[in-house]
Write an enzyme that holds these catalytic residues in place. Structure first.
Site, PDB file in Angstrom:
ATOM      1  N   GLY A   1      36.429-119.201 -28.719  1.00  0.00           N
ATOM      2  CA  GLY A   1      35.884-119.026 -30.048  1.00  0.00           C
ATOM      3  C   GLY A   1      36.074-120.292 -30.921  1.00  0.00           C
TER       4      GLY A   1
ATOM      5  N   PRO B   1      37.645-122.802 -33.793  1.00  0.00           N
ATOM      6  CA  PRO B   1      39.024-122.780 -34.297  1.00  0.00           C
ATOM      7  C   PRO B   1      39.345-122.259 -35.358  1.00  0.00           C
ATOM      8  CG  PRO B   1      37.654-124.898 -34.123  1.00  0.00           C
ATOM      9  CD  PRO B   1      36.769-123.750 -34.055  1.00  0.00           C
ATOM     10  N   GLY B   2      40.806-121.801 -35.306  1.00  0.00           N
ATOM     11  CA  GLY B   2      41.482-121.193 -36.603  1.00  0.00           C
ATOM     12  C   GLY B   2      41.168-119.748 -36.728  1.00  0.00           C
TER      13      GLY B   2
ATOM     14  N   GLY C   1      42.642-117.459 -34.298  1.00  0.00           N
ATOM     15  CA  GLY C   1      43.889-117.018 -33.616  1.00  0.00           C
ATOM     16  C   GLY C   1      43.819-116.715 -32.361  1.00  0.00           C
ATOM     17  N   LYS C   2      43.283-117.488 -31.512  1.00  0.00           N
ATOM     18  CA  LYS C   2      43.255-117.207 -30.053  1.00  0.00           C
ATOM     19  C   LYS C   2      44.776-117.701 -29.689  1.00  0.00           C
ATOM     20  CE  LYS C   2      40.502-120.654 -29.245  1.00  0.00           C
ATOM     21  NZ  LYS C   2      40.126-121.282 -30.859  1.00  0.00           N
ATOM     22  N   THR C   3      45.381-118.760 -30.007  1.00  0.00           N
ATOM     23  CA  THR C   3      46.699-119.051 -29.604  1.00  0.00           C
ATOM     24  C   THR C   3      47.793-117.966 -30.139  1.00  0.00           C
ATOM     25  OG1 THR C   3      46.245-121.468 -29.560  1.00  0.00           O
ATOM     26  CG2 THR C   3      48.585-120.650 -29.300  1.00  0.00           C
TER      27      THR C   3
ATOM     28  N   SER D   1      17.579-122.414 -30.350  1.00  0.00           N
ATOM     29  CA  SER D   1      17.571-121.466 -31.346  1.00  0.00           C
ATOM     30  C   SER D   1      16.722-121.624 -32.670  1.00  0.00           C
ATOM     31  CB  SER D   1      18.762-120.898 -31.540  1.00  0.00           C
ATOM     32  OG  SER D   1      19.608-121.919 -32.276  1.00  0.00           O
TER      33      SER D   1
ATOM     34  N   LYS E   1      26.408-116.351 -36.502  1.00  0.00           N
ATOM     35  CA  LYS E   1      25.107-116.802 -37.289  1.00  0.00           C
ATOM     36  C   LYS E   1      24.954-115.655 -38.489  1.00  0.00           C
ATOM     37  CE  LYS E   1      22.804-119.090 -33.518  1.00  0.00           C
ATOM     38  NZ  LYS E   1      21.665-119.122 -32.814  1.00  0.00           N
TER      39      LYS E   1
END
Length: 798
Positions: free
Chosen positions: A382, A384-385, A387-389, A705, A748
């Site tokens: 996903g 950045p920022g 919340g993956k980590t 797209s 989007k």
């Protein structure tokens, strides 16, 4: 040269033939030697004429012969034994040629032995032994005297003998300096040859051979040959001795220093190295580890005990043993698979993400039932920022595991994963083993952060090394080059994070279970800010005790006017700026208002950075609004088309990629083929040049797209009809007029919502993606689902 011959006592010094050489020569000429003489056999010694020797007599026959001779004329025949090991020599054991000697002095020793000092006089040959008891008596004949050769070069021979002998004396450390003085004072050439021959450090056989040579010149030449050999030997011996002495001196010095160091250590409480080794052994007693690790420890500790601490390998082996002891071989934390508790923790740590949380709870349930951890490795992808980590950290908290993060961004050396061989300077284990050593458990939750940014160039390919780490069938025998043992990683719960899975090596991607984390809606961001970001920033800036609050409307204004992102990092920075301003105000005034007004936001953060007004203005024909997906989330882009007189050329600008250029060509070809159907003047395609531009030219753009947006923009320009305001669109097109689905729908749609757009047009096959979005986040947006170009233009053109 024989050093013993020069080391005479003061009592013996009177008998050295140094000063009275000439006199001795005269006396020797007049010496009358009888036809029969007592014989004195010598071991390891050859007596030459003119040379003085001290001899210790021990055998009965020899003592009898010496005593009898000393009583009469003091003359005795001295012969060398052929074999020095014969204790009681027979006549056949003695050489035939010897030297007539005069007993200069006879000394009775306190121990009962007899020492005589003899001086060689003339050479003789034994004709026959005529008596064997009580000592040997032989019939002899005197050999001819040493006659100086008439050759004028003989002086050169004598000089060479002196030079060679002097060199041997100089390089022989045990020879006294007086030896050189003796040589210089010898004037008689015959005595020089005899004196040097006697003191030659050669075999008795060689000396006997010299004695038997009648010609003095030949004897001198043979002596020079032997001296040269001895000089070479002495030089080699001196070289070896010097080198050995240097080694011994160095060793003695080190030994001395080590002894001093040991004494100091004893005073301080014992040897540090012994204590270190004992501590290692003590730790090993309680260690749970594999048989291979135990055997390696025993082997290396035995090596360490034999090593000196100053050797380079000592620290290498010590560090390796230290790693063996630090690793948690069979040490595991107990998992907590309480799903209700896990759900509660996940909800507390992260707002929203309902689908993701369900997937994680399912994953935890599988782990609870299966237990052996042989399940696919999760990979969160996903923008950045989002919340993956931190989500990985939350999972560790939920199941009660220790958390460790391995940053893989920019990694280009596979040794960072597998470790370096311990023989290299500065070698250390790979990051996997290092982190397990640090966390002290063999079943942590390990987040492999930014796995899509691992380098792959001439310096190495770490992603290939990760194949072993992330394969459940292989990682139970993970081999680290530094550890030199297999380590079981099968109990480690790996979670990878990435922004773009297309950058991950296909073989590695195949081992990962991909879970997409889409961006946040405005409503979600407000909740995240209220629950997490505002309290965090208040604490970070010392405002916890104040009653400062930020309303939802103010947060919405910050989100819409000062950020453009899928995650919340920029929002966090803006809130930090507000808290800094309030902290300064509190420090100056001692108090602050409990709320923040809209007007105050502009004062603190400045004029708004982003505006939705640009999308609300009435556009001229040829301008369409598209939706794009970037690695930082969804975004809005304009596509502008203008016609100009020309020959029907198509011009594309705006830093477009190949796929996007092909979409423009496809749209133009479709409209050319269907010009009559859509009321387009066919002559425009030959009389007008078409220019398509996508603003923000510095930003690279690509992907299929934007196909429907380009086609709508072209149709608007060619027909002169404007595109419906507040309408955004996304979808791929074909030459047959079909509209195909695209990805990144949630990002989007949220981007369109942020921009204030009211209608979105997309392929009907993307309807399922829209349904996954929380309806509360997309209130006020109308969706148009289309199958073909005709439907697109019917909706878009007004």
């Amino acid at each position: 040269m024989n050093t013993k011959k020069f080391m005479l006592s003061d009592e013996d010094a009177d008998f050295l033939p140094i000063i009275p050489i000439n006199e001795n020569d005269e006396q020797d000429k007049n010496l009358i030697v009888p036809d029969t003489l007592p014989l004195l056999p010598l071991r390891n010694t050859v007596l030459f004429p003119g040379v003085v020797l001290p001899i210790t007599v021990g055998r009965d026959k020899s003592i009898n012969a010496v005593n009898e001779s000393y009583k009469s004329d003091k003359l005795i025949g001295v012969l060398s034994q052929k074999d020095a090991n014969v204790e009681d020599p027979e006549p056949s054991d003695m050489c035939e040629i010897g030297t007539v000697a005069k007993i200069v002095k006879l000394i009775k020793m306190p121990d009962g032995g007899t020492t005589i000092i003899i001086q060689g006089k003339k050479r003789f040959r034994v004709n026959q032994v005529i008596k064997t008891e009580p000592y040997y008596v032989a019939d002899i004949s005197i050999l001819m005297e040493d006659i100086l050769p008439a050759d004028i070069n003989f002086d050169a021979h004598a000089g060479s003998i002196k030079d060679l002998a002097s060199q041997i004396i100089q390089i022989s450390p045990n020879m006294p300096a007086e030896a050189s003085i003796i040589l210089k004072n010898i004037e008689s050439p015959s005595f020089l040859v005899n004196f040097v021959s006697s003191n030659l450090n050669s075999d008795v056989t060689d000396k006997q051979h010299l004695l038997e040579i009648d010609d003095l010149k030949q004897r001198a030449e043979k002596l020079i040959e032997l001296l040269q050999k001895e000089l070479q030997f002495a030089e080699l011996k001196n070289k070896v001795t010097t080198k050995t002495r240097t080694e011994i001196d160095k060793q003695q010095r080190e030994y001395f220093l080590q002894q001093q160091l040991k004494s100091i250590k004893d005073e301080l409480g014992g040897d540090t190295n012994e204590r270190e080794i004992n501590e290692l052994k003590k730790k090993a007693e309680t260690k749970k580890w594999s048989d291979a690790a135990r055997e390696m420890f025993k082997s290396n500790i035995a090596k360490l005990e034999r090593m000196h601490p100053s050797t380079p390998d000592y620290s290498v082996i010590y560090n390796h043993l230290d790693l063996l002891l630090d690793l948690p071989w069979d040490e595991y934390t107990e998992d907590n698979y309480d799903l209700k508790r896990a759900a509660k923790i996940l909800d507390a740590d992260h707002y929203g993400m309902k689908k993701i949380k369900e997937r994680i709870l399912e994953y935890i349930a599988v782990l609870k039932l299966k237990g052996d951890m042989k399940s696919p490795i999760l990979c969160f992808t996903g923008a950045p920022g989002i919340g993956k980590t931190s989500l990985g950290k939350s999972i560790a908290h939920a199941i009660g595991r220790k958390y460790v993060r391995v940053s893989l961004g920019g990694l280009h050396d596979e040794s960072e994963i597998r470790g370096h061989r311990k023989t290299y300077i500065g070698a250390m284990p790979g990051r996997i083993i290092q982190n397990i050593r640090k966390i002290k458990t063999s079943n942590p939750l390990m987040v492999l952060d930014e796995i899509d940014k691992v380098g792959n160039d001439f310096r190495g390919d770490p992603s290939s090394a990760l194949l072993e780490v992330l394969d459940p069938e292989q990682n139970n025998t993970f081999y680290d080059n530094y550890l030199e043992l297999e380590y079981d990683l099968s109990k480690v719960l790996f979670i990878a994070t990435a922004n773009n899975i297309q950058n991950i090596q296909p073989a590695l991607r195949d081992r990962l279970e991909i879970i997409d984390l889409s961006g946040y809606a405005v409503e979600e961001k407000i909740q995240i800010a209220q629950r997490h970001l505002v309290p965090k920033q208040k604490e970070a800036h010392g405002l916890v005790k104040t009653k400062l609050k930020i309303s939802d409307k103010v947060l919405q204004k910050i989100i819409e006017n000062y950020t453009r992102e899928s995650g919340v990092r920029e929002l966090d920075r803006q809130l930090a700026a507000i808290m800094r301003f309030k902290a300064k105000e509190f420090s100056i005034r001692g108090k602050i208002p409990p709320t923040i007004s809209m007007q105050e936001i502009e004062k603190i953060l400045g004029t708004q950075k982003y505006s939705n007004e640009i999308y609300k203005t009435a556009n001229m024909p040829g301008v369409a609004v598209g939706l794009a997906w970037t690695y930082v989330g969804g975004d809005i882009l304009f596509i502008e088309t203008i016609l100009s007189d020309g020959k029907g050329e198509l011009k594309l600008t705006g830093n477009l990629g190949n796929v996007m250029k092909e979409s423009a060509s496809t749209a133009l070809s479709y409209l050319q083929a269907n010009a009559k159907k859509y009321g387009i003047d066919a002559s425009l395609f030959t009389k007008k040049n078409i220019h398509i531009h996508v603003p923000e030219g510095a930003v690279p753009k690509d992907g299929p797209s934007a196909g429907v947006t380009m086609m709508s923009s072209l149709a608007s320009a060619l027909t002169g009809k404007k595109i419906k305001p507040y309408l955004a669109m996304t979808g791929e097109i074909t030459l047959r007029g079909q509209v195909l689905p695209v990805g990144g729908i949630k990002e989007k749609v949220l981007a369109a919502k942020r921009a204030g757009l009211k209608e979105i047009l997309m392929c009907n096959m993307n309807e399922k993606d829209v349904k996954e979005i929380d309806g509360n986040f997309i209130k006020g947006i109308t969706f148009h689902y289309v199958k073909n170009m005709q439907q697109v233009l019917d909706i878009a053109l007004v």
